[in-house]
Design an enzyme around this catalytic site. Structure first.
Site, mmCIF file in Angstrom:
data_model
loop_
_atom_site.group_PDB
_atom_site.id
_atom_site.type_symbol
_atom_site.label_atom_id
_atom_site.label_comp_id
_atom_site.label_asym_id
_atom_site.label_seq_id
_atom_site.Cartn_x
_atom_site.Cartn_y
_atom_site.Cartn_z
ATOM 1 C CG HIS A 52 -1.994 -1.052 1.114
ATOM 2 N ND1 HIS A 52 -2.428 -1.804 2.171
ATOM 3 C CD2 HIS A 52 -2.713 -1.469 0.026
ATOM 4 C CE1 HIS A 52 -3.376 -2.644 1.748
ATOM 5 N NE2 HIS A 52 -3.558 -2.466 0.455
ATOM 6 C CD GLU A 55 -0.743 0.514 4.419
ATOM 7 O OE1 GLU A 55 -0.041 -0.516 4.490
ATOM 8 O OE2 GLU A 55 -1.976 0.477 4.238
ATOM 9 N NE ARG A 107 -6.301 0.074 0.319
ATOM 10 C CZ ARG A 107 -6.152 -0.651 1.439
ATOM 11 N NH1 ARG A 107 -5.543 -0.137 2.477
ATOM 12 N NH2 ARG A 107 -6.620 -1.871 1.499
ATOM 13 N NE ARG A 123 -9.239 -5.696 0.372
ATOM 14 C CZ ARG A 123 -8.337 -5.335 1.282
ATOM 15 N NH1 ARG A 123 -7.090 -5.779 1.199
ATOM 16 N NH2 ARG A 123 -8.675 -4.557 2.300
ATOM 17 C CG HIS A 174 -0.087 -3.930 5.285
ATOM 18 N ND1 HIS A 174 -0.858 -3.544 4.218
ATOM 19 C CD2 HIS A 174 0.398 -5.164 4.971
ATOM 20 C CE1 HIS A 174 -0.851 -4.505 3.296
ATOM 21 N NE2 HIS A 174 -0.094 -5.501 3.728
ATOM 22 C CD GLU A 249 -2.607 -3.207 9.061
ATOM 23 O OE1 GLU A 249 -2.095 -2.078 8.892
ATOM 24 O OE2 GLU A 249 -3.265 -3.801 8.180
HETATM 25 O O1 0X9 Z 1 -6.791 -4.123 4.262
HETATM 26 C C1 0X9 Z 1 -5.617 -4.517 4.154
HETATM 27 O O2 0X9 Z 1 -5.146 -4.892 3.090
HETATM 28 C C2 0X9 Z 1 -4.724 -4.539 5.400
HETATM 29 N N1 0X9 Z 1 -4.977 -3.393 6.220
HETATM 30 S S1 0X9 Z 1 -4.543 -1.891 5.717
HETATM 31 O O3 0X9 Z 1 -5.077 -0.942 6.660
HETATM 32 N N2 0X9 Z 1 -2.960 -1.779 5.774
HETATM 33 O O4 0X9 Z 1 -4.984 -1.693 4.387
HETATM 34 C C3 0X9 Z 1 -4.985 -5.796 6.178
HETATM 35 C C4 0X9 Z 1 -4.734 -7.055 5.436
HETATM 36 C C5 0X9 Z 1 -4.957 -8.283 6.276
HETATM 37 N N3 0X9 Z 1 -4.879 -9.478 5.479
HETATM 38 C C6 0X9 Z 1 -5.923 -9.938 4.741
HETATM 39 N N4 0X9 Z 1 -7.111 -9.429 4.829
HETATM 40 N N5 0X9 Z 1 -5.670 -10.955 3.943
HETATM 41 ZN ZN ZN Z 2 -1.868 -1.785 4.090
#
Ligand code: 0X9
Ligand code: ZN
Length: 291
Positions: A52, A55, A107, A123, A174, A249
Site C-alpha cells: 500500500h 504506508e 493506496r 486484494r 502495513h 500493522e
Molecule cells: O486491508 C488490508 O489490506 C490490510 N490493512 S490496511 O489498513 N494496511 O490496508 C490488512 C490485510 C490483512 N490481510 C488480509 N485481509 N488478507
Molecule cells: Zn496496508
C-alpha cells in the site's frame, strides 16, 4: 540506491535480485541476506512491505531490518547463521512514488483503468479472490483488479515465491493499527495450526512491548480487523504453503496516521526488529536442523 550500495559493499552477505518491473517501469528489487558461513539447512523468511503506497513506515521498517542485518552483522550474527532473509521493501513502487509527489494518501497501484487508475494490490492475489472485503468498482480503494494477478507487481511477487523452496515464514508489513494478524483474512475461520500462530504472535508482541512499551494486539485477520480476500498473507499460506504468515500493522503516526515525523520512524523500526528476532528464533528452532 541503498540496496545496490549494500550489494557492492557486502557481496558475501547480500544479493540484489531484480524480480521484474512495475507497471510504470520501475525495478522491483529484493535483497537476499545470507551469511556465507551458514549451514546447509538454512530456513528462509520472506518479508514484503509497501504493498500500500501511503504506508511509508512499512518500507522504512523493512529497510531498517536490512540495515541491521547487513551493516551490523557482527552484532546480529546469530540471526544470519541459520536464516536466509528475503526482503522486498517496496511491492508497489509506482504508488509509492505517486504518494510522494502528488497524493499523499494514495493506496493502490497505478495501472490504467476505464475511469480510475490502480488496483488494491492486497486484494489482487489469487486465493479466494474478490470473495470478501474487496470491490468490483475501479475507483474504490479496495478494488480487487480486473482479475487475480492483473497487476504486474503482484504477479512478480507471486513468481518469486513460487520459485522459492523452503520458505517457512512470511511477513507483510502495513500500517496502521498495532496488530499482528494471522490467516485467514478472507473468512472468519482459522487454519488448523492457528494456536501456534497465535502463540508466536503473542511472543513477538511481548518482545516489542518489553523493548519499548508499545502494545500490539494479536489475532485472526478477518475477526480482529475485517474480512478481506486477496491478500499476500493468505496467498502465501494458502497457495505457496508457507506455514507461518502474518500481516503486521505498524503504529500510526503524524496527523493522517501515515505521516510519521522523521524523528519517530526509527523507534517503530527498532521495536519491530525485536519482533523479527523472536520470529527468526522460532523458525530456526522449529524448522532448522543443524547438520
Ligand atoms: O486491508 C488490508 O489490506 C490490510 N490493512 S490496511 O489498513 N494496511 O490496508 C490488512 C490485510 C490483512 N490481510 C488480509 N485481509 N488478507
Ligand atoms: Zn496496508
Amino acid at each position: 540506491m541503498y540496496l545496490e550500495a549494500l550489494a557492492i559493499k557486502y557481496p558475501q552477505l547480500v544479493r540484489l535480485q531484480k524480480i521484474g518491473k512495475s507497471y510504470e517501469g520501475r525495478d522491483m528489487n529484493i535483497l537476499r541476506i545470507k551469511s556465507p558461513l551458514n549451514n546447509l539447512s538454512t530456513v528462509k523468511i520472506f518479508i514484503d512491505a509497501g504493498i500500500h503506497a501511503r504506508e511509508w513506515i512499512a518500507p522504512a521498517t523493512a529497510l531498517y531490518l536490512i540495515n541491521q542485518l547487513v551493516e551490523n552483522y557482527t552484532v546480529h550474527f546469530a540471526l544470519l547463521r541459520n536464516v536466509e532473509w528475503i526482503v522486498l521493501p517496496v511491492v508497489n513502487p509506482d504508488g509509492y512514488e505517486y504518494s510522494r509527489n502528488f497524493r499523499r494518501l494514495w493506496r493502490k497501484t497505478r495501472s490504467k483503468g476505464w475511469f480510475c487508475k490502480g488496483a488494491d494490490a492486497n486484494r489482487n492475489f489469487d486465493y479466494h479472490w474478490r470473495e470478501t472485503g474487496s470491490s468490483w468498482f475501479e475507483c474504490s480503494n479496495t478494488y480487487a483488479g480486473r482479475s487475480a494477478f492483473s497487476e504486474i507487481e503482484t504477479n512478480n511477487l507471486k513468481n518469486v515465491l513460487l520459485n522459492e523452496s523452503n520458505v517457512q515464514a512470511y511477513v507483510s508489513l502495513h500500517s496502521y493499527g498495532n496488530l499482528i494478524l494471522y490467516p485467514w483474512g478472507y473468512e472468519n475461520q482459522v487454519p488448523p495450526h492457528w494456536n501456534d500462530l497465535h502463540n508466536l504472535g503473542r511472543k513477538i508482541a511481548d518482545a516489542i512491548e518489553a523493548f519499548s512499551g508499545s502494545a500490539y494486539r494479536v489475532g485472526n485477520s478477518a475477526k480482529t480487523l475485517y474480512p478481506a480476500a486477496g491478500g499476500s498473507d493468505d496467498w502465501a499460506m494458502g497457495v505457496a504453503k508457507i506455514p507461518i504468515s502474518y500481516t503486521i500493522e505498524l503504529p500510526a503516526g503524524g496527523v493522517l496516521g501515515f505521516d510519521f515525523p522523521e524523528n519517530e520512524i526509527l523507534s517503530v523500526a527498532r521495536e519491530m526488529f525485536e519482533g523479527f528476532k523472536v520470529l527468526a528464533d522460532y523458525v530456526v528452532s522449529k524448522y532448522g536442523s543443524e547438520k
